[in-house]
Design an enzyme around this catalytic site. Structure first.
Site, PDB file in Angstrom:
ATOM      1  N   THR A  52       0.829  -1.205   0.000  1.00 29.59           N
ATOM      2  CA  THR A  52       0.000   0.000   0.000  1.00 29.59           C
ATOM      3  C   THR A  52       0.860   1.251   0.000  1.00 29.59           C
ATOM      4  OG1 THR A  52      -1.383   1.299   1.522  1.00 29.59           O
ATOM      5  CG2 THR A  52      -0.130  -0.449   2.506  1.00 29.59           C
ATOM      6  N   ASP A  53       0.294   2.356  -0.495  1.00 22.17           N
ATOM      7  CA  ASP A  53       1.033   3.633  -0.442  1.00 22.17           C
ATOM      8  C   ASP A  53       1.235   4.104   0.996  1.00 22.17           C
ATOM      9  OD1 ASP A  53      -1.599   4.377   0.122  1.00 22.17           O
ATOM     10  OD2 ASP A  53      -1.728   5.944  -1.396  1.00 22.17           O
ATOM     11  N   GLU A  54       0.458   3.533   1.936  1.00 29.03           N
ATOM     12  CA  GLU A  54       0.547   4.012   3.321  1.00 29.03           C
ATOM     13  C   GLU A  54       1.912   3.748   3.947  1.00 29.03           C
ATOM     14  OE1 GLU A  54      -2.971   3.479   5.713  1.00 29.03           O
ATOM     15  OE2 GLU A  54      -4.243   3.342   3.950  1.00 29.03           O
ATOM     16  N   TYR A 103      -1.021  -0.456  11.287  1.00 29.53           N
ATOM     17  CA  TYR A 103      -1.313  -1.115  10.005  1.00 29.53           C
ATOM     18  C   TYR A 103      -0.189  -0.874   9.003  1.00 29.53           C
ATOM     19  CZ  TYR A 103      -3.117  -1.430   5.218  1.00 29.53           C
ATOM     20  OH  TYR A 103      -3.253  -1.693   3.876  1.00 29.53           O
ATOM     21  N   LYS A 150       2.617  -3.415   7.240  1.00 33.67           N
ATOM     22  CA  LYS A 150       2.772  -3.612   5.792  1.00 33.67           C
ATOM     23  C   LYS A 150       4.201  -3.282   5.353  1.00 33.67           C
ATOM     24  CE  LYS A 150      -0.018  -4.550   3.141  1.00 33.67           C
ATOM     25  NZ  LYS A 150      -0.511  -5.874   2.645  1.00 33.67           N
TER      26      LYS A 150
HETATM   27  P1  NAD Z   1      -9.903  -6.814   3.243  1.00 34.41           P
HETATM   28  O1  NAD Z   1      -9.774  -6.539   4.695  1.00 34.41           O
HETATM   29  O2  NAD Z   1     -11.174  -6.480   2.547  1.00 34.41           O
HETATM   30  O3  NAD Z   1      -9.612  -8.355   2.957  1.00 34.41           O
HETATM   31  C1  NAD Z   1      -8.598  -9.068   3.569  1.00 34.41           C
HETATM   32  C2  NAD Z   1      -8.856 -10.553   3.354  1.00 34.41           C
HETATM   33  O4  NAD Z   1      -7.769 -11.287   3.954  1.00 34.41           O
HETATM   34  C3  NAD Z   1     -10.141 -11.061   4.009  1.00 34.41           C
HETATM   35  O5  NAD Z   1     -10.847 -11.877   3.101  1.00 34.41           O
HETATM   36  C4  NAD Z   1      -9.636 -11.874   5.195  1.00 34.41           C
HETATM   37  O6  NAD Z   1     -10.515 -12.931   5.546  1.00 34.41           O
HETATM   38  C5  NAD Z   1      -8.303 -12.370   4.691  1.00 34.41           C
HETATM   39  N1  NAD Z   1      -7.361 -12.704   5.777  1.00 34.41           N
HETATM   40  C6  NAD Z   1      -7.087 -11.959   6.877  1.00 34.41           C
HETATM   41  N2  NAD Z   1      -6.185 -12.592   7.654  1.00 34.41           N
HETATM   42  C7  NAD Z   1      -5.869 -13.768   7.013  1.00 34.41           C
HETATM   43  C8  NAD Z   1      -4.985 -14.836   7.301  1.00 34.41           C
HETATM   44  N3  NAD Z   1      -4.249 -14.835   8.415  1.00 34.41           N
HETATM   45  N4  NAD Z   1      -4.905 -15.855   6.426  1.00 34.41           N
HETATM   46  C9  NAD Z   1      -5.675 -15.867   5.287  1.00 34.41           C
HETATM   47  N5  NAD Z   1      -6.531 -14.888   4.987  1.00 34.41           N
HETATM   48  C10 NAD Z   1      -6.623 -13.840   5.826  1.00 34.41           C
HETATM   49  O7  NAD Z   1      -8.667  -6.062   2.574  1.00 34.41           O
HETATM   50  P2  NAD Z   1      -8.551  -5.360   1.148  1.00 34.41           P
HETATM   51  O8  NAD Z   1      -8.998  -3.966   1.258  1.00 34.41           O
HETATM   52  O9  NAD Z   1      -9.123  -6.264   0.128  1.00 34.41           O
HETATM   53  O10 NAD Z   1      -6.958  -5.347   0.992  1.00 34.41           O
HETATM   54  C11 NAD Z   1      -6.261  -6.447   0.418  1.00 34.41           C
HETATM   55  C12 NAD Z   1      -4.787  -6.135   0.384  1.00 34.41           C
HETATM   56  O11 NAD Z   1      -4.547  -4.953  -0.366  1.00 34.41           O
HETATM   57  C13 NAD Z   1      -4.184  -5.880   1.762  1.00 34.41           C
HETATM   58  O12 NAD Z   1      -2.933  -6.489   1.820  1.00 34.41           O
HETATM   59  C14 NAD Z   1      -4.065  -4.364   1.831  1.00 34.41           C
HETATM   60  O13 NAD Z   1      -2.967  -4.004   2.642  1.00 34.41           O
HETATM   61  C15 NAD Z   1      -3.803  -4.012   0.391  1.00 34.41           C
HETATM   62  N6  NAD Z   1      -4.268  -2.685  -0.039  1.00 34.41           N
HETATM   63  C16 NAD Z   1      -5.531  -2.264   0.224  1.00 34.41           C
HETATM   64  C17 NAD Z   1      -5.968  -1.015  -0.226  1.00 34.41           C
HETATM   65  C18 NAD Z   1      -7.379  -0.533  -0.003  1.00 34.41           C
HETATM   66  O14 NAD Z   1      -7.698   0.606  -0.326  1.00 34.41           O
HETATM   67  N7  NAD Z   1      -8.274  -1.353   0.509  1.00 34.41           N
HETATM   68  C19 NAD Z   1      -5.083  -0.186  -0.932  1.00 34.41           C
HETATM   69  C20 NAD Z   1      -3.775  -0.653  -1.189  1.00 34.41           C
HETATM   70  C21 NAD Z   1      -3.395  -1.908  -0.738  1.00 34.41           C
HETATM   71  P1  TYD Z   2     -10.262   4.533   5.276  1.00 31.01           P
HETATM   72  O1  TYD Z   2     -11.335   4.170   4.302  1.00 31.01           O
HETATM   73  O2  TYD Z   2     -10.278   3.901   6.632  1.00 31.01           O
HETATM   74  O3  TYD Z   2      -8.874   4.294   4.533  1.00 31.01           O
HETATM   75  P2  TYD Z   2      -7.362   4.703   4.997  1.00 31.01           P
HETATM   76  O4  TYD Z   2      -7.383   5.182   6.392  1.00 31.01           O
HETATM   77  O5  TYD Z   2      -6.633   3.394   4.855  1.00 31.01           O
HETATM   78  O6  TYD Z   2      -6.929   5.739   4.018  1.00 31.01           O
HETATM   79  O7  TYD Z   2     -10.309   6.110   5.479  1.00 31.01           O
HETATM   80  C1  TYD Z   2     -10.166   7.000   4.401  1.00 31.01           C
HETATM   81  C2  TYD Z   2     -10.119   8.404   4.972  1.00 31.01           C
HETATM   82  O8  TYD Z   2     -11.397   8.726   5.550  1.00 31.01           O
HETATM   83  C3  TYD Z   2      -9.111   8.578   6.103  1.00 31.01           C
HETATM   84  O9  TYD Z   2      -8.533   9.874   5.998  1.00 31.01           O
HETATM   85  C4  TYD Z   2      -9.955   8.468   7.364  1.00 31.01           C
HETATM   86  C5  TYD Z   2     -11.283   9.055   6.940  1.00 31.01           C
HETATM   87  N1  TYD Z   2     -12.491   8.499   7.593  1.00 31.01           N
HETATM   88  C6  TYD Z   2     -13.445   9.370   8.145  1.00 31.01           C
HETATM   89  O10 TYD Z   2     -13.287  10.615   8.142  1.00 31.01           O
HETATM   90  N2  TYD Z   2     -14.557   8.830   8.715  1.00 31.01           N
HETATM   91  C7  TYD Z   2     -14.772   7.488   8.772  1.00 31.01           C
HETATM   92  O11 TYD Z   2     -15.816   7.054   9.333  1.00 31.01           O
HETATM   93  C8  TYD Z   2     -13.797   6.614   8.194  1.00 31.01           C
HETATM   94  C9  TYD Z   2     -13.987   5.124   8.235  1.00 31.01           C
HETATM   95  C10 TYD Z   2     -12.683   7.169   7.604  1.00 31.01           C
END
Ligand code: NAD
Ligand code: TYD
Length: 353
Positions: free
Chosen positions: A135-137, A160, A164
């Site tokens: 992730t970019d985070e 988090y 990562k």
């Molecule tokens: P999510 O929380 O929706 O899904 C995570 C999945 O992983 C779930 O299905 C969960 O059951 C499974 N999981 C958790 N722990 C596990 C374990 N120990 N063994 C097997 N499975 C397990 O997450 P997401 O938003 O789909 O993100 C997926 C990946 O992409 C993550 O690695 C996250 O860091 C990365 N990512 C997410 C975003 C975003 O905006 N959501 C952006 C950039 C990168």
């Molecule tokens: P989020 O979807 O949790 O993603 P991330 O923190 O990984 O970027 O949050 C996106 C942005 O929205 C973040 O700046 C936190 C803010 N946020 C709120 O202001 N209210 C909320 O209820 C949530 C869940 C997030």
């Protein structure tokens, strides 16, 4: 015929990625290994039930016995590691599970893949690759200017993003130390169907539909860089096929939005399309998230130039497609916002209903 081991494939991005692969390629096999935590939902892939080239296995990436069994019984070509605890707020509440899954789980996957793919010292079976979905985070927070490039030093702030970043360093160390074939992708915030409604966009849509308060952390001026999930999937697909071994690829589409701007956009659409009682009065500013990163913004030049990746969706189209999807699937949205999470959220940011 390539075989993918996709971990976390029942979550938001993982399930979209599996759907993308199954829709795009006929000559592949996919094994989806997912622990089905609160964030995993097999409903996300119901359309693919019964596909002969798709198999789900319930399990933990920390389970070495199970991983060994999967590698023994299948000729795995690619590991695509989406499995993670993914929510910043939950990591503030309980960091330990983030280290267990995101760091130790990734190491366990690396160790197992290395064991099965190694032919001799520093030599692996041709064509194998481990893709770490990061992730970019991990780059930390930007002020008003500048972008994250692949050279930006890692500077994570939340448990988090720290977990990562740790995983990224382990993956990179396997390349540097053992020449183990890896790529790391670092994408900006994703939006689209099947995102668990603890995250901003589905949470806001849910609150609007229910005409309940929309909690905005701090002053609402934090900036996130949004990418439609399908565009993330196409980028990962290209990295798997053409990414240079050992390289990191940033993924993003230059779609920076303040949180308040984004929320107003969602409210505006729902106000026009659904109900005029959905309006800005629902917005409630609540206390800020601890250590809240101010701004994320990705420079995607490398993946655009080296791999000719281009996002397909403009934000304006992607966000409408997304809101419409949640409107059509409001039951799904309601069902998975569990009481436990509501209690947790209320303790930190106020009542969700
Ligand atoms: P999510 O929380 O929706 O899904 C995570 C999945 O992983 C779930 O299905 C969960 O059951 C499974 N999981 C958790 N722990 C596990 C374990 N120990 N063994 C097997 N499975 C397990 O997450 P997401 O938003 O789909 O993100 C997926 C990946 O992409 C993550 O690695 C996250 O860091 C990365 N990512 C997410 C975003 C975003 O905006 N959501 C952006 C950039 C990168
Ligand atoms: P989020 O979807 O949790 O993603 P991330 O923190 O990984 O970027 O949050 C996106 C942005 O929205 C973040 O700046 C936190 C803010 N946020 C709120 O202001 N209210 C909320 O209820 C949530 C869940 C997030």
């Amino acid at each position: 015929m390539k075989t993918y081991l996709v971990t976390g494939g029942a979550g938001f991005i993982g399930s979209n990625f599996i759907a993308f692969l199954l829709d795009t390629y006929k000559d592949i096999k996919i094994i989806n290994l997912d622990k089905l935590t609160y964030a995993g939902n097999l409903e996300n892939l119901i359309n693919y039930d019964g596909f002969e080239n798709y198999k789900f296995i319930k399990g933990d990436i920390n389970d070495s016995v199970l991983l060994n069994e999967i590698f023994e019984n299948n000729e795995i070509d690619y590991v695509v590691n989406f499995a993670a605890e993914s929510h910043v707020d939950r990591s503030i509440e309980n960091p330990s599970i983030f280290v267990e899954t995101n760091v130790l789980g990734t190491l366990n996957l690396l160790n197992t893949a290395k064991k099965f793919w190694q032919k001799a010292e520093d030599i692996y079976i041709e064509g194998k690759k481990f893709i770490q979905i990061s992730t970019d985070e991990v780059y930390g927070s930007l002020s008003n200017e500048g972008y994250f490039t692949e050279e930006t030093p890692l500077d994570p702030h939340s448990p988090y993003s720290a977990s990562k970043a740790s995983a990224d360093l382990l993956v990179q160390s396997f390349f540097d130390t053992y020449k183990f074939p890896v790529n790391i992708t670092r994408c900006s915030n994703n939006y689209g169907p099947f995102q668990f409604p603890e995250k901003l966009i589905p949470l806001v849509i849910h609150q609007c539909i229910e005409k309940k308060q929309i909690p905005i952390y701090g002053d609402g001026l934090n900036v996130r860089d949004w990418l439609f999930v399908e565009d993330h999937c196409s980028a990962v697909d290209l990295v798997i096929k053409n990414g240079q071994l050992g390289e990191v690829y940033n993924i993003g589409g230059h779609n920076e939005k303040t949180n308040i701007g984004l929320v107003n956009k969602i409210i505006g659409y729902l106000n026009e399309e659904v109900d005029e009682n959905i309006n800005k009065e629902l917005i409630t500013f609540v206390k800020d998230r601890k250590g809240h990163d101010r701004r994320y913004a990705i420079d995607p030049t490398k993946i655009e130039k080296e791999l000719q990746w281009k996002p397909k969706y403009h934000f304006e189209t992607g966000i409408i497609k997304t809101i419409d999807w949640y409107l059509d699937n409001s039951e799904w949205l309601n069902n998975i916002l569990d009481d436990e999470y509501k209690k947790y959220y209320q303790k930190n940011y106020g009542k969700l209903n």
